[in-house]
Design an enzyme around this catalytic site. Structure first.
Site, PDB file in Angstrom:
ATOM      1  N   GLY A  71     -16.580  12.567 -15.135  1.00 15.12           N
ATOM      2  CA  GLY A  71     -16.803  12.274 -16.249  1.00 15.12           C
ATOM      3  C   GLY A  71     -17.897  10.856 -16.164  1.00 15.12           C
ATOM      4  O   GLY A  71     -18.034  10.496 -15.053  1.00 15.12           O
ATOM      5  N   LYS A 105      -6.589   9.470 -14.755  1.00 13.30           N
ATOM      6  CA  LYS A 105      -8.014   8.985 -15.356  1.00 13.30           C
ATOM      7  C   LYS A 105      -8.299   7.652 -15.047  1.00 13.30           C
ATOM      8  O   LYS A 105      -7.757   6.690 -15.587  1.00 13.30           O
ATOM      9  CB  LYS A 105      -7.889   9.353 -16.743  1.00 13.30           C
ATOM     10  CG  LYS A 105      -9.172   9.162 -17.579  1.00 13.30           C
ATOM     11  CD  LYS A 105      -9.203   9.900 -18.806  1.00 13.30           C
ATOM     12  CE  LYS A 105     -10.508   9.788 -19.719  1.00 13.30           C
ATOM     13  NZ  LYS A 105     -10.347  10.641 -20.956  1.00 13.30           N
ATOM     14  N   ASP A 135     -11.810  17.398 -30.550  1.00 15.17           N
ATOM     15  CA  ASP A 135     -12.227  17.860 -29.132  1.00 15.17           C
ATOM     16  C   ASP A 135     -11.715  19.097 -28.852  1.00 15.17           C
ATOM     17  O   ASP A 135     -11.610  19.348 -27.674  1.00 15.17           O
ATOM     18  CB  ASP A 135     -12.376  16.730 -28.360  1.00 15.17           C
ATOM     19  CG  ASP A 135     -13.350  17.009 -26.904  1.00 15.17           C
ATOM     20  OD1 ASP A 135     -14.366  17.796 -27.263  1.00 15.17           O
ATOM     21  OD2 ASP A 135     -13.182  16.132 -26.075  1.00 15.17           O
ATOM     22  N   ALA A 184     -11.581  16.281 -12.052  1.00 17.90           N
ATOM     23  CA  ALA A 184     -12.798  16.389 -12.685  1.00 17.90           C
ATOM     24  C   ALA A 184     -13.469  15.028 -12.760  1.00 17.90           C
ATOM     25  O   ALA A 184     -13.054  14.135 -12.594  1.00 17.90           O
ATOM     26  CB  ALA A 184     -12.326  16.625 -14.326  1.00 17.90           C
ATOM     27  N   VAL A 233     -11.158  11.935 -12.920  1.00 16.33           N
ATOM     28  CA  VAL A 233      -9.621  12.274 -13.172  1.00 16.33           C
ATOM     29  C   VAL A 233      -9.300  12.989 -11.640  1.00 16.33           C
ATOM     30  O   VAL A 233      -9.808  13.918 -11.065  1.00 16.33           O
ATOM     31  CB  VAL A 233      -9.300  13.352 -14.140  1.00 16.33           C
ATOM     32  CG1 VAL A 233      -7.840  13.800 -14.229  1.00 16.33           C
ATOM     33  CG2 VAL A 233      -9.909  13.070 -15.451  1.00 16.33           C
TER      34      VAL A 233
END
Length: 404
Positions: A97, A117, A212, A95, A102
């Site tokens: 961000g 991460k 979240d 991923a 990540v």
């Protein structure tokens, strides 16, 4: 297909701790006083010249001074090297961000796969999110032994980056599954909501608010049990305490958060209600808005009509979670498990993993969604800040959105 365009994440930067006024240390003052008394007992200046004093230790001129960019993240993030120096090999990207990526990594000495991460320290400092990142590492490492949480293996910092190493879960996530099936069978939703409720109960009693809950943050293990990840917005908050930070994903935010009122753990239970609604109905109860103010108006004006195809038991559970007043909202796992929708489910067997969510869905329920995701090259949980260019937040002057 699912409403993937409705995901509008909202973040609020956390300012660095205020400067603290330090009082004089008691031991130091007592030590200083005793030293003065010894000095005066020597008497004359002649006696002083005769006295023998211990030489001060020599300070090494080569001793390394810790730069501010490293000291800010201590002691939570110890100083170490880059990932290649510590024996990690990058396999792929999971991923993306705003603060970094990540990655899927392999540890050379173990040949094991992990999720790593990596966050850029300069970006974190500019956004005022230092304490936020320190809390993320501390909370996930201290509380990560719960069977429904992704476990943290280690975390550290190099000169430019922060690193958090997590267990790798290659079995998909709720969003990828939902996007393929559009909605889930009620019995499957029952398992997922029950597991998420136990996660919230565990975190809240430990003095943490998660803030979240969304489909992208809920992974699966091999048996279909939830594995909650990403504690980037989690905060230490004891039961009964309140916070005012506006953060989370816009369509999952509780009314009190949208209204910038002080809020507590009840906000997480509202987000659980939104999650339950989406998984059963195949859509969000409230469409996204152009700005924060309009989104708040939509939530306060919505009458919360539950889809007609859902049975009374499901409608009751959703209504109890999506109660606009936090004081009247369902906020307790004990109360939830006694609702008619959950009565036939043994929560003890579920947390002990004696029963599995995979057992209540068709054999190919997970594999079909994962196959399509791999063919499309989609990356679950990927966030691109360009999607929010031009978006109007309309927040109070002291509140600022930050992407995490």
């Amino acid at each position: 297909m699912g409403n993937s365009n409705n995901k509008l994440p909202l973040r609020k930067s956390l300012s660095l701790p205020d400067t603290q006024f330090l009082s004089a240390d008691g031991d130091f003052m007592r030590s200083k006083s005793r030293s003065s008394q010894r000095l005066f007992k020597l008497g004359s200046s002649h006696d002083i010249r005769k006295a023998k004093f211990r030489e001060a230790p020599k300070v090494s001129t080569t001793q390394r001074r810790i730069p501010l960019v490293e000291a800010l993240f201590l002691p939570e993030f110890p100083l170490q090297g880059d990932l290649d120096e510590l024996g990690y090999e990058v396999v792929g990207v999971i991923a993306k961000g705003a603060f970094g990526n990540v990655l899927k990594v392999r540890r050379e000495d173990e040949k094991a796969i992990y999720a790593m991460k990596i966050m850029n320290k300069t970006s974190i400092i500019i956004e005022g999110a230092v304490q936020q990142c320190k809390d993320e590492a501390a909370i996930q490492s201290m509380l990560g032994d719960h069977p429904f949480l992704v476990k943290t293996q280690e975390y550290w910092q190099s000169k430019k980056q922060l690193y958090i190493v997590l267990d790798y879960k290659p079995y998909g996530d709720v969003f990828t599954l939902w996007r393929y099936h559009e909605r889930f069978p009620p019995v499957f939703v029952k398992y997922l909501v029950a597991e998420m409720a136990m996660v919230l109960d565990y975190l809240h009693k430990a003095g943490v608010i998660y803030r979240d809950i969304k489909m992208e943050n809920i992974l699966f293990n091999e048996d279909g049990h939830v594995q909650v990840t990403d504690f980037g917005l989690a905060k230490w908050l004891m039961v009964g305490e309140k916070t005012r930070t506006v953060c989370g994903t816009l369509q999952y935010m509780a009314p009190e958060v949208l209204a910038v009122y002080p809020y507590g753990h009840a906000a997480d239970w509202w987000s659980l209600g939104i999650l339950m609604f989406v998984m059963l109905a195949g859509k969000y109860p409230v469409d996204g808005a152009e700005n924060h103010k309009l989104m708040a108006s939509k939530v306060f004006e919505w009458e919360f009509k539950v889809p007609y195809h859902l049975n009374y038991q499901a409608q009751e559970a959703i209504s109890r979670l999506l109660t606009k007043s936090p004081l009247q909202r369902l906020t307790d796992v004990y109360e939830l498990q006694h609702l008619s929708f959950f009565k036939e489910l043994n929560f003890t067997d579920l947390i002990e993993r004696k029963v599995c969510p995979k057992d209540v869905v068709p054999e190919d329920f997970f594999s079909l969604a994962m196959t399509q995701a791999l063919e499309n090259g989609s990356c679950s949980g990927t966030a691109d800040t360009d999607d929010f260019e031009g978006f109007e937040w309309n927040l109070p002057e002291d509140v600022e959105p930050v992407f995490v």
